[in-house]
Design an enzyme around this catalytic site. Structure first.
Site, PDB file in Angstrom:
ATOM      1  N   SER A 118       0.861  -1.301  -0.020  1.00 45.43           N
ATOM      2  CA  SER A 118      -0.117  -0.024   0.016  1.00 45.43           C
ATOM      3  C   SER A 118       0.938   1.279   0.008  1.00 45.43           C
ATOM      4  O   SER A 118       0.311   2.205  -0.064  1.00 45.43           O
ATOM      5  CB  SER A 118      -1.070   0.057   1.223  1.00 45.43           C
ATOM      6  OG  SER A 118      -0.233  -0.238   2.399  1.00 45.43           O
ATOM      7  N   HIS A 139      -2.537  -3.062  -5.940  1.00 44.37           N
ATOM      8  CA  HIS A 139      -2.859  -2.537  -4.535  1.00 44.37           C
ATOM      9  C   HIS A 139      -4.377  -2.515  -4.497  1.00 44.37           C
ATOM     10  O   HIS A 139      -5.410  -1.754  -5.018  1.00 44.37           O
ATOM     11  CB  HIS A 139      -2.625  -1.153  -4.211  1.00 44.37           C
ATOM     12  CG  HIS A 139      -3.020  -0.791  -2.918  1.00 44.37           C
ATOM     13  ND1 HIS A 139      -2.979   0.754  -2.688  1.00 44.37           N
ATOM     14  CD2 HIS A 139      -3.301  -1.334  -1.808  1.00 44.37           C
ATOM     15  CE1 HIS A 139      -3.648   0.694  -1.417  1.00 44.37           C
ATOM     16  NE2 HIS A 139      -3.668  -0.333  -0.708  1.00 44.37           N
ATOM     17  N   GLU A 151      -5.617  -0.083  -7.529  1.00 40.43           N
ATOM     18  CA  GLU A 151      -4.286   0.799  -7.954  1.00 40.43           C
ATOM     19  C   GLU A 151      -3.076  -0.045  -8.395  1.00 40.43           C
ATOM     20  O   GLU A 151      -2.696  -1.031  -8.009  1.00 40.43           O
ATOM     21  CB  GLU A 151      -3.654   1.567  -6.811  1.00 40.43           C
ATOM     22  CG  GLU A 151      -4.309   2.808  -6.231  1.00 40.43           C
ATOM     23  CD  GLU A 151      -3.658   3.520  -5.339  1.00 40.43           C
ATOM     24  OE1 GLU A 151      -3.160   4.943  -5.482  1.00 40.43           O
ATOM     25  OE2 GLU A 151      -3.084   2.960  -4.055  1.00 40.43           O
ATOM     26  N   ASN A 189      -3.361   6.070  -0.430  1.00 38.34           N
ATOM     27  CA  ASN A 189      -2.802   6.533   0.972  1.00 38.34           C
ATOM     28  C   ASN A 189      -1.988   7.838   1.104  1.00 38.34           C
ATOM     29  O   ASN A 189      -1.993   8.118   2.125  1.00 38.34           O
ATOM     30  CB  ASN A 189      -1.892   5.282   1.385  1.00 38.34           C
ATOM     31  CG  ASN A 189      -2.637   4.141   1.830  1.00 38.34           C
ATOM     32  OD1 ASN A 189      -3.640   4.122   2.372  1.00 38.34           O
ATOM     33  ND2 ASN A 189      -2.377   2.801   1.164  1.00 38.34           N
TER      34      ASN A 189
END
Length: 296
Positions: A118, A139, A151, A189
Protein backbone atom coordinates in the site's frame (compact mmCIF):
# COMPACT_ATOMS: atom_id res chain seq x y z
CA UNK A 1 -3.19 -16.25 -17.65
CA UNK A 2 -4.90 -18.94 -15.59
CA UNK A 3 -2.75 -19.87 -12.58
CA UNK A 4 -2.45 -17.29 -9.81
CA UNK A 5 -0.27 -17.69 -6.72
CA UNK A 6 -1.11 -15.51 -3.70
CA UNK A 7 1.46 -15.15 -0.93
CA UNK A 8 -0.13 -14.46 2.45
CA UNK A 9 -3.47 -15.77 3.76
CA UNK A 10 -4.25 -12.79 5.99
CA UNK A 11 -6.96 -10.19 5.46
CA UNK A 12 -5.74 -8.99 2.06
CA UNK A 13 -4.33 -12.30 0.85
CA UNK A 14 -7.44 -14.36 1.46
CA UNK A 15 -9.55 -11.61 -0.11
CA UNK A 16 -7.37 -11.60 -3.22
CA UNK A 17 -7.45 -15.40 -3.42
CA UNK A 18 -11.24 -15.35 -3.02
CA UNK A 19 -11.64 -12.79 -5.80
CA UNK A 20 -9.47 -14.63 -8.32
CA UNK A 21 -11.02 -18.01 -7.47
CA UNK A 22 -14.56 -16.66 -7.83
CA UNK A 23 -13.59 -15.41 -11.30
CA UNK A 24 -12.55 -18.91 -12.35
CA UNK A 25 -8.78 -18.75 -11.88
CA UNK A 26 -6.75 -21.57 -10.35
CA UNK A 27 -5.36 -20.12 -7.12
CA UNK A 28 -2.40 -21.35 -5.08
CA UNK A 29 -2.71 -19.72 -1.64
CA UNK A 30 0.61 -19.71 0.21
CA UNK A 31 1.44 -19.02 3.87
CA UNK A 32 4.09 -20.12 6.35
CA UNK A 33 1.76 -22.22 8.53
CA UNK A 34 -1.19 -24.52 8.11
CA UNK A 35 -2.99 -22.63 10.87
CA UNK A 36 -2.76 -19.36 8.92
CA UNK A 37 -4.00 -21.08 5.78
CA UNK A 38 -6.92 -22.64 7.65
CA UNK A 39 -7.92 -19.27 9.10
CA UNK A 40 -7.72 -17.77 5.62
CA UNK A 41 -9.86 -20.50 4.08
CA UNK A 42 -12.38 -20.21 6.93
CA UNK A 43 -12.69 -16.48 6.20
CA UNK A 44 -13.20 -17.12 2.49
CA UNK A 45 -15.91 -19.69 3.23
CA UNK A 46 -17.71 -17.34 5.65
CA UNK A 47 -17.60 -14.52 3.10
CA UNK A 48 -18.95 -16.82 0.42
CA UNK A 49 -21.74 -17.90 2.79
CA UNK A 50 -22.72 -14.24 3.21
CA UNK A 51 -22.86 -13.84 -0.55
CA UNK A 52 -25.06 -16.93 -0.85
CA UNK A 53 -27.36 -15.61 1.89
CA UNK A 54 -27.70 -12.32 0.00
CA UNK A 55 -28.36 -14.28 -3.22
CA UNK A 56 -25.37 -12.71 -4.95
CA UNK A 57 -23.99 -16.16 -5.77
CA UNK A 58 -25.37 -19.72 -5.70
CA UNK A 59 -24.27 -22.68 -3.58
CA UNK A 60 -22.72 -24.09 -6.75
CA UNK A 61 -20.71 -20.89 -7.20
CA UNK A 62 -19.44 -21.18 -3.61
CA UNK A 63 -18.41 -24.80 -4.15
CA UNK A 64 -16.64 -23.95 -7.42
CA UNK A 65 -14.80 -21.01 -5.83
CA UNK A 66 -13.49 -23.10 -2.95
CA UNK A 67 -12.55 -25.84 -5.39
CA UNK A 68 -10.38 -23.39 -7.32
CA UNK A 69 -8.10 -22.80 -4.31
CA UNK A 70 -5.20 -25.04 -3.27
CA UNK A 71 -3.11 -24.23 -0.20
CA UNK A 72 0.66 -24.50 0.26
CA UNK A 73 3.17 -23.87 3.05
CA UNK A 74 6.08 -24.34 0.60
CA UNK A 75 6.54 -21.21 -1.51
CA UNK A 76 8.54 -22.98 -4.23
CA UNK A 77 5.79 -25.56 -4.69
CA UNK A 78 3.09 -22.93 -4.48
CA UNK A 79 4.45 -20.69 -7.23
CA UNK A 80 5.24 -23.55 -9.60
CA UNK A 81 3.48 -22.95 -12.95
CA UNK A 82 2.09 -19.60 -11.76
CA UNK A 83 1.43 -17.05 -14.51
CA UNK A 84 1.12 -14.32 -11.87
CA UNK A 85 2.26 -14.13 -8.26
CA UNK A 86 0.54 -11.58 -6.00
CA UNK A 87 2.44 -10.95 -2.78
CA UNK A 88 0.20 -9.90 0.13
CA UNK A 89 2.51 -10.36 3.10
CA UNK A 90 3.00 -7.97 6.01
CA UNK A 91 3.81 -4.36 5.04
CA UNK A 92 7.50 -4.76 5.86
CA UNK A 93 10.14 -3.76 3.31
CA UNK A 94 12.77 -6.31 4.40
CA UNK A 95 10.27 -9.15 4.21
CA UNK A 96 9.04 -8.08 0.79
CA UNK A 97 12.56 -7.77 -0.61
CA UNK A 98 13.36 -11.27 0.67
CA UNK A 99 10.20 -12.69 -0.92
CA UNK A 100 10.78 -11.05 -4.30
CA UNK A 101 14.42 -12.10 -4.43
CA UNK A 102 13.30 -15.70 -3.90
CA UNK A 103 10.46 -15.41 -6.42
CA UNK A 104 12.86 -14.09 -9.04
CA UNK A 105 15.04 -17.16 -8.53
CA UNK A 106 12.35 -19.84 -8.55
CA UNK A 107 9.55 -18.60 -10.84
CA UNK A 108 9.31 -19.16 -14.56
CA UNK A 109 11.01 -16.31 -16.43
CA UNK A 110 7.65 -15.27 -17.93
CA UNK A 111 5.88 -15.04 -14.56
CA UNK A 112 4.69 -11.55 -13.60
CA UNK A 113 5.44 -10.61 -9.99
CA UNK A 114 2.95 -8.27 -8.33
CA UNK A 115 2.84 -6.80 -4.84
CA UNK A 116 -0.21 -5.63 -2.93
CA UNK A 117 1.90 -3.11 -1.01
CA UNK A 118 0.00 0.00 0.00
CA UNK A 119 3.02 2.32 0.10
CA UNK A 120 6.42 0.69 -0.51
CA UNK A 121 8.35 1.53 -3.68
CA UNK A 122 7.72 -0.86 -6.57
CA UNK A 123 11.05 0.23 -8.07
CA UNK A 124 12.88 -0.74 -4.89
CA UNK A 125 11.18 -4.13 -4.75
CA UNK A 126 11.86 -4.76 -8.44
CA UNK A 127 15.56 -3.92 -8.00
CA UNK A 128 16.23 -7.15 -6.07
CA UNK A 129 14.89 -9.26 -8.95
CA UNK A 130 16.35 -10.22 -12.30
CA UNK A 131 13.10 -9.13 -14.03
CA UNK A 132 12.28 -5.55 -12.97
CA UNK A 133 10.24 -5.14 -16.16
CA UNK A 134 7.83 -7.81 -14.86
CA UNK A 135 7.33 -6.37 -11.36
CA UNK A 136 4.25 -4.25 -10.70
CA UNK A 137 2.04 -3.01 -7.89
CA UNK A 138 -1.48 -4.35 -7.60
CA UNK A 139 -2.98 -2.52 -4.62
CA UNK A 140 -6.38 -3.99 -3.84
CA UNK A 141 -8.75 -2.29 -1.39
CA UNK A 142 -10.20 -3.97 1.67
CA UNK A 143 -12.57 -5.86 1.64
CA UNK A 144 -11.20 -7.16 -1.65
CA UNK A 145 -14.26 -9.12 -2.88
CA UNK A 146 -16.41 -5.98 -2.56
CA UNK A 147 -14.25 -2.94 -3.29
CA UNK A 148 -13.95 -2.10 -6.99
CA UNK A 149 -10.70 -0.13 -7.09
CA UNK A 150 -7.28 -1.60 -7.82
CA UNK A 151 -4.34 0.82 -7.89
CA UNK A 152 -1.95 -0.38 -10.59
CA UNK A 153 1.50 0.98 -9.80
CA UNK A 154 4.24 0.71 -12.37
CA UNK A 155 7.82 0.87 -11.18
CA UNK A 156 10.54 2.72 -13.05
CA UNK A 157 11.28 -0.35 -15.20
CA UNK A 158 7.82 -1.95 -15.42
CA UNK A 159 7.07 -2.64 -19.08
CA UNK A 160 4.08 -1.32 -21.01
CA UNK A 161 3.13 -4.90 -21.84
CA UNK A 162 3.03 -6.00 -18.20
CA UNK A 163 1.08 -2.90 -17.21
CA UNK A 164 -1.48 -3.50 -19.96
CA UNK A 165 -1.78 -7.18 -19.01
CA UNK A 166 -2.48 -6.42 -15.36
CA UNK A 167 -4.91 -3.63 -16.22
CA UNK A 168 -6.92 -6.01 -18.40
CA UNK A 169 -6.67 -8.82 -15.86
CA UNK A 170 -8.09 -6.55 -13.17
CA UNK A 171 -11.08 -5.82 -15.39
CA UNK A 172 -11.82 -9.54 -15.72
CA UNK A 173 -12.14 -9.60 -11.92
CA UNK A 174 -14.85 -6.95 -12.12
CA UNK A 175 -12.50 -4.31 -10.76
CA UNK A 176 -11.74 -0.78 -11.91
CA UNK A 177 -7.95 -0.54 -12.38
CA UNK A 178 -6.37 2.89 -12.10
CA UNK A 179 -2.77 3.40 -13.20
CA UNK A 180 -0.56 5.52 -10.95
CA UNK A 181 3.16 6.21 -10.69
CA UNK A 182 5.60 4.96 -8.10
CA UNK A 183 5.82 7.53 -5.29
CA UNK A 184 5.44 6.91 -1.54
CA UNK A 185 1.82 6.15 -0.66
CA UNK A 186 0.84 6.18 -4.36
CA UNK A 187 -2.52 8.02 -4.60
CA UNK A 188 -4.91 6.32 -2.16
CA UNK A 189 -2.74 6.42 0.93
CA UNK A 190 -0.94 9.64 0.09
CA UNK A 191 -4.33 11.33 0.49
CA UNK A 192 -5.99 9.03 3.04
CA UNK A 193 -3.23 8.60 5.63
CA UNK A 194 -2.63 12.32 6.29
CA UNK A 195 -6.39 12.66 6.87
CA UNK A 196 -6.37 9.77 9.33
CA UNK A 197 -3.24 11.12 11.01
CA UNK A 198 -4.81 14.59 11.33
CA UNK A 199 -7.91 13.01 12.85
CA UNK A 200 -5.70 11.32 15.43
CA UNK A 201 -3.94 14.65 16.06
CA UNK A 202 -7.36 16.27 16.58
CA UNK A 203 -8.14 13.64 19.23
CA UNK A 204 -4.64 13.94 20.75
CA UNK A 205 -5.06 17.73 21.08
CA UNK A 206 -8.39 17.36 22.84
CA UNK A 207 -10.46 19.09 20.19
CA UNK A 208 -13.12 16.37 20.28
CA UNK A 209 -13.67 12.73 21.20
CA UNK A 210 -13.46 9.65 18.98
CA UNK A 211 -17.17 9.37 18.20
CA UNK A 212 -17.53 13.12 17.73
CA UNK A 213 -14.69 13.26 15.19
CA UNK A 214 -16.11 10.32 13.27
CA UNK A 215 -19.62 11.79 13.37
CA UNK A 216 -18.42 15.09 11.90
CA UNK A 217 -16.72 13.31 9.00
CA UNK A 218 -19.62 10.94 8.34
CA UNK A 219 -22.44 13.45 8.50
CA UNK A 220 -20.57 16.55 7.40
CA UNK A 221 -18.39 15.10 4.65
CA UNK A 222 -20.60 12.13 3.64
CA UNK A 223 -17.88 9.59 4.45
CA UNK A 224 -19.39 6.10 4.91
CA UNK A 225 -17.03 5.47 7.84
CA UNK A 226 -15.29 7.91 10.16
CA UNK A 227 -11.49 8.19 9.87
CA UNK A 228 -10.79 6.74 13.33
CA UNK A 229 -13.10 3.79 12.73
CA UNK A 230 -11.47 3.34 9.33
CA UNK A 231 -8.03 3.35 10.96
CA UNK A 232 -9.21 0.56 13.26
CA UNK A 233 -10.49 -1.33 10.22
CA UNK A 234 -7.19 -0.93 8.32
CA UNK A 235 -5.06 -1.69 11.37
CA UNK A 236 -3.24 0.99 13.35
CA UNK A 237 0.07 -0.79 12.78
CA UNK A 238 -0.52 -0.65 9.03
CA UNK A 239 -1.40 3.06 9.23
CA UNK A 240 1.80 3.71 11.19
CA UNK A 241 3.90 1.74 8.70
CA UNK A 242 2.48 3.65 5.73
CA UNK A 243 3.01 7.02 7.40
CA UNK A 244 6.61 6.08 8.21
CA UNK A 245 7.22 5.10 4.58
CA UNK A 246 5.85 8.45 3.38
CA UNK A 247 7.76 10.41 6.04
CA UNK A 248 11.01 8.68 5.07
CA UNK A 249 10.26 9.13 1.37
CA UNK A 250 9.26 12.79 1.38
CA UNK A 251 11.15 14.05 4.48
CA UNK A 252 8.13 16.23 5.14
CA UNK A 253 6.88 16.70 8.73
CA UNK A 254 3.25 16.63 7.60
CA UNK A 255 3.61 12.85 7.26
CA UNK A 256 5.11 12.35 10.75
CA UNK A 257 2.88 9.93 12.71
CA UNK A 258 0.98 11.37 15.66
CA UNK A 259 2.50 10.30 19.03
CA UNK A 260 -0.88 8.88 20.04
CA UNK A 261 -0.82 6.51 17.07
CA UNK A 262 2.73 5.43 17.92
CA UNK A 263 1.81 4.76 21.55
CA UNK A 264 -1.30 2.79 20.69
CA UNK A 265 0.62 0.55 18.29
CA UNK A 266 3.36 -0.04 20.87
CA UNK A 267 0.66 -0.98 23.39
CA UNK A 268 -0.83 -3.51 20.97
CA UNK A 269 -4.05 -1.57 20.38
CA UNK A 270 -4.18 -2.24 16.64
CA UNK A 271 -7.88 -1.96 15.91
CA UNK A 272 -10.33 -4.68 14.97
CA UNK A 273 -7.70 -7.39 14.60
CA UNK A 274 -6.51 -6.98 18.21
CA UNK A 275 -9.97 -6.30 19.63
CA UNK A 276 -9.13 -2.74 20.65
CA UNK A 277 -8.16 0.45 18.91
CA UNK A 278 -9.98 3.76 18.91
CA UNK A 279 -13.04 1.62 19.62
CA UNK A 280 -13.37 -1.46 21.82
CA UNK A 281 -14.50 -4.50 19.83
CA UNK A 282 -15.05 -6.86 22.76
CA UNK A 283 -18.51 -8.38 22.57
CA UNK A 284 -19.66 -6.66 25.76
CA UNK A 285 -18.17 -3.24 24.92
CA UNK A 286 -18.48 -2.82 21.17
CA UNK A 287 -19.39 0.87 21.30
CA UNK A 288 -16.79 2.00 23.84
CA UNK A 289 -13.64 3.89 22.92
CA UNK A 290 -10.26 2.94 24.39
CA UNK A 291 -8.00 5.67 23.05
CA UNK A 292 -8.64 7.93 26.08
CA UNK A 293 -6.24 5.96 28.27
CA UNK A 294 -3.38 7.09 26.03
CA UNK A 295 -4.30 10.79 26.24
CA UNK A 296 -3.24 11.25 29.87
Amino acid sequence: MKNIAVIGAGTMGNGIAHTFAQSGFNVQLIDISEASLQRGMNTIEKNLDRMVAKEKISDADKTATLGNITTFTDTIEGVKNADLVVEAATENIDLKLKIFKQLSEVCNEKTILATNTSSISITQIAAVTSRPDKVIGMHFMNPVPIMKLVEIIRGYNTSDEVTSTIMELSKTLGKVPTEVNDYPGFVANRILMPMINESIETLYNGVAGVEEIDTVMKLGMAHPMGPLQLADFIGLDVCLSILNVMYDGFKNPKYAPCPLLVNMVMAGKLGIKSGEGFYDYAESRKAETVASQFLK
